[in-house]
Design an enzyme around this catalytic site. Structure first.
Site, PDB file in Angstrom:
ATOM      1  N   GLU A 165       0.981  -1.360  -0.104  1.00 11.38           N
ATOM      2  CA  GLU A 165      -0.057   0.152   0.019  1.00 11.38           C
ATOM      3  C   GLU A 165       0.881   1.023  -0.067  1.00 11.38           C
ATOM      4  O   GLU A 165       0.901   2.258  -0.663  1.00 11.38           O
ATOM      5  CB  GLU A 165      -1.016  -0.023   1.258  1.00 11.38           C
ATOM      6  N   GLY A 204      -7.860   4.920   8.005  1.00 10.10           N
ATOM      7  CA  GLY A 204      -8.727   4.746   8.812  1.00 10.10           C
ATOM      8  C   GLY A 204      -8.010   3.927  10.195  1.00 10.10           C
ATOM      9  O   GLY A 204      -8.162   3.848  11.336  1.00 10.10           O
ATOM     10  N   ALA A 205      -7.343   2.661   9.406  1.00 14.68           N
ATOM     11  CA  ALA A 205      -6.692   1.861  10.283  1.00 14.68           C
ATOM     12  C   ALA A 205      -5.484   1.582  10.301  1.00 14.68           C
ATOM     13  O   ALA A 205      -4.661   1.118  11.009  1.00 14.68           O
ATOM     14  CB  ALA A 205      -7.324   0.399  10.210  1.00 14.68           C
ATOM     15  N   SER A 206      -4.787   2.274   9.475  1.00 16.14           N
ATOM     16  CA  SER A 206      -3.376   2.103   9.271  1.00 16.14           C
ATOM     17  C   SER A 206      -2.758   3.647   8.727  1.00 16.14           C
ATOM     18  O   SER A 206      -3.487   4.185   8.039  1.00 16.14           O
ATOM     19  CB  SER A 206      -2.671   0.955   8.511  1.00 16.14           C
ATOM     20  N   THR A 207      -1.232   3.650   8.846  1.00 17.58           N
ATOM     21  CA  THR A 207      -0.507   4.853   8.460  1.00 17.58           C
ATOM     22  C   THR A 207       0.673   4.237   7.712  1.00 17.58           C
ATOM     23  O   THR A 207       1.471   3.388   8.133  1.00 17.58           O
ATOM     24  CB  THR A 207      -0.258   6.062   9.314  1.00 17.58           C
ATOM     25  N   GLN A 208       1.281   4.905   6.674  1.00 16.50           N
ATOM     26  CA  GLN A 208       2.348   4.453   5.699  1.00 16.50           C
ATOM     27  C   GLN A 208       3.372   5.753   5.489  1.00 16.50           C
ATOM     28  O   GLN A 208       2.777   6.624   5.093  1.00 16.50           O
ATOM     29  CB  GLN A 208       1.817   3.999   4.515  1.00 16.50           C
TER      30      GLN A 208
END
Length: 501
Positions: A165, A204-208
């Site tokens: 992602e 909403g649930a993760s950051t990259q």
């Protein structure tokens, strides 16, 4: 004789320059004077909070394996993300129908069989896969069966890894900014010679976080090499599950409940003063693997709890900081939670929820945020505002505005203390929603990879010169041609009069 030659030479040079310029602009475009029929690609971005469908298009006469890719349209799927339909058979597939009907109406029937269709699910489905892999597989099979029923060229419906992602988001950003190749005035695409920029994505649930680095990547799971347009890019990429905006807010509520006890009311330092809302423990807080470590040994999942805002910026900051761990680094350097990260370098684009939070801060305070100090000043103002003030300034609903103070603190700590953007590095971050007319995110990079529109070896056409630019350049050379002809005519008339005298 020498004098006459000196008079004629300048207009002749201008005339030759104008003719050559017109030929250089017109001839490369001769093959594209006939508008080619478009090819299309569809990507469904199945996020944790919602699903979005993006339709992309490019000319069918693409060169060297790539095309002029632009965003054709976008459709927001009603309801929440597909992971929310766990245990509810048929609803995940049904939720996609309206947007898929829109795709059928927008893409010509003659092109539908060649139109690539793929779905990528992100952190919401990654979390469901951890909690209930059987149900995760069922939901993915359900949406795949639905997508295969349409007359498009179905490629895949998969749960993307966090690293994938992040890498696709990096490809999207640099593709749209033409950092891989650039358009030449002779009608060809050339290596741009530009530095790539990093990608910061907050879902909403993760950051990259993904960026090119020359440093040794000490954890091989963070290393990804991509070969695009004949160049190899060494990337550092890391995805933090449970650090997306929605899951962070759940963790913050869980922390407050654990600290204050399972009772009503719970005082929330990040909510505006005197604002209150009611939550259900099992539905709004403790139904996620991200809040498992905060879960009380015994609690009633159906219990309603009132949450009351105290508008205390200092206490909000202290509570948010406890969501991060900056200890136990086994590498030469880390970001947080013991994860290796090289030093951030170069420019960065922050998009998705990063941009949404930035937009709220600037609208509420009228502060142009170009440094971490300016962000801190804006946060102090926002955290002292009442809900009435916030609604009046933005005309937005309370359910969006109640979290601006909390998310702002989270974003600042994540960027400055987590990713270590210091005062010198912070101004290199550009908060954006779109680039080159397309929404910034991982979807375009994913579609380009699935359709082989970004070649590994040869240079190809990426983005067309805008028609306005092409017209302006052509007009300039035509004016130069008329100027040269007019200049020569004046010289001729002057010489004729002189001969008559």
């Amino acid at each position: 004789m020498a004098l006459r030659l000196a008079q004629i030479l300048p207009p002749v040079v201008l005339l030759v320059l104008a003719i050559v310029g017109i030929l250089l602009v017109v001839l490369p475009a001769r093959e594209t004077t006939k508008t080619p029929e478009n090819m299309y690609g569809i990507v469904l971005d199945a996020g944790s909070s919602h699903t979005a469908m993006y339709i992309y298009k490019w000319p069918s006469d693409k060169q060297n394996g790539t095309g002029i890719v632009t965003q054709h349209s976008e459709c927001k799927v009603k309801g929440r993300g597909i992971s929310s339909y766990a245990g509810i058979r048929g609803e995940a597939a049904k939720s996609l129908e309206a947007c898929m009907q829109e795709a059928l109406s927008q893409i010509p029937k003659s092109r539908q069989a060649q139109t690539i269709l793929c779905l990528g699910a992100t952190a919401g489905m990654r979390l469901l896969d951890i909690v209930n892999s059987t149900e995760s597989r069922r939901v993915m099979k359900e949406v795949e069966t639905k997508l295969r029923s349409y007359p498009f060229k179905f490629k895949e419906a998969v749960i993307l890894s966090g690293q994938a992602e992040g890498a696709y988001g990096w490809v999207t950003v640099n593709y749209l900014l033409e950092n891989f190749v650039r358009y030449g005035f002779v009608g060809k695409w050339l290596n741009s010679g530009r530095e790539t920029i990093g990608a910061l994505d907050l879902g909403g649930a993760s950051t990259q976080i993904t960026f090119e680095t020359a440093e040794k990547v000490e954890d091989e799971s963070n290393l990804k090499e991509l070969k695009l347009y004949g160049q190899t890019y060494k990337l550092y990429t890391q995805s933090f599950l449970c650090y997306g905006q929605d899951q962070f807010l759940r963790k913050l509520l869980a922390h407050l409940i654990k600290t204050q006890g399972v009772k009503s009311p719970i005082f929330h330092p990040c909510y505006p003063r005197q604002f209150n809302t009611t939550i259900k423990l099992g539905q709004d807080v403790f139904n996620s693997p991200c809040t498992k470590s905060y879960r009380p040994a015994k609690f009633d999942p159906y219990m309603n709890v009132t949450v009351v805002g105290t508008g205390d910026g200092g206490e909000c900051l202290a509570s948010v900081k406890k969501m991060f761990s900056f200890d136990n680094c086994t590498y030469s350097k880390c970001s947080f939670d013991g994860v290796f990260q090289p030093t951030v370098k170069g420019g960065f684009m922050a998009f998705s929820a990063f941009y949404i939070n930035y937009n709220y801060l600037t609208r509420l305070t009228n502060i142009s945020i170009r440094s971490s100090n300016q962000m801190a000043n804006a946060m102090r103002l926002v955290c002292n505002m009442s809900m009435t003030e916030m609604v009046e300034k933005t005309n937005q609903m309370e359910r969006y505005l109640k979290n601006v103070c909390a998310v702002s603190h989270f974003v600042k700590i994540l960027l400055t203390e987590g990713y270590v953007f210091d005062e010198d590095a912070f101004p290199t971050i550009s908060f954006q929603k779109k680039a080159g007319g397309a929404s910034v995110g991982w979807a375009l990079g994913y579609m380009l990879t699935m359709s082989n529109l970004v070649p590994a070896e040869s240079l190809g056409l990426m983005k067309a010169m805008p028609s306005g630019t092409w017209t302006a350049i052509l007009t300039l050379f035509i004016l130069l041609l008329f100027f040269a002809l007019g200049y020569m005519l004046l010289i001729y008339r002057a010489r004729t009069k002189q001969d008559l005298v």
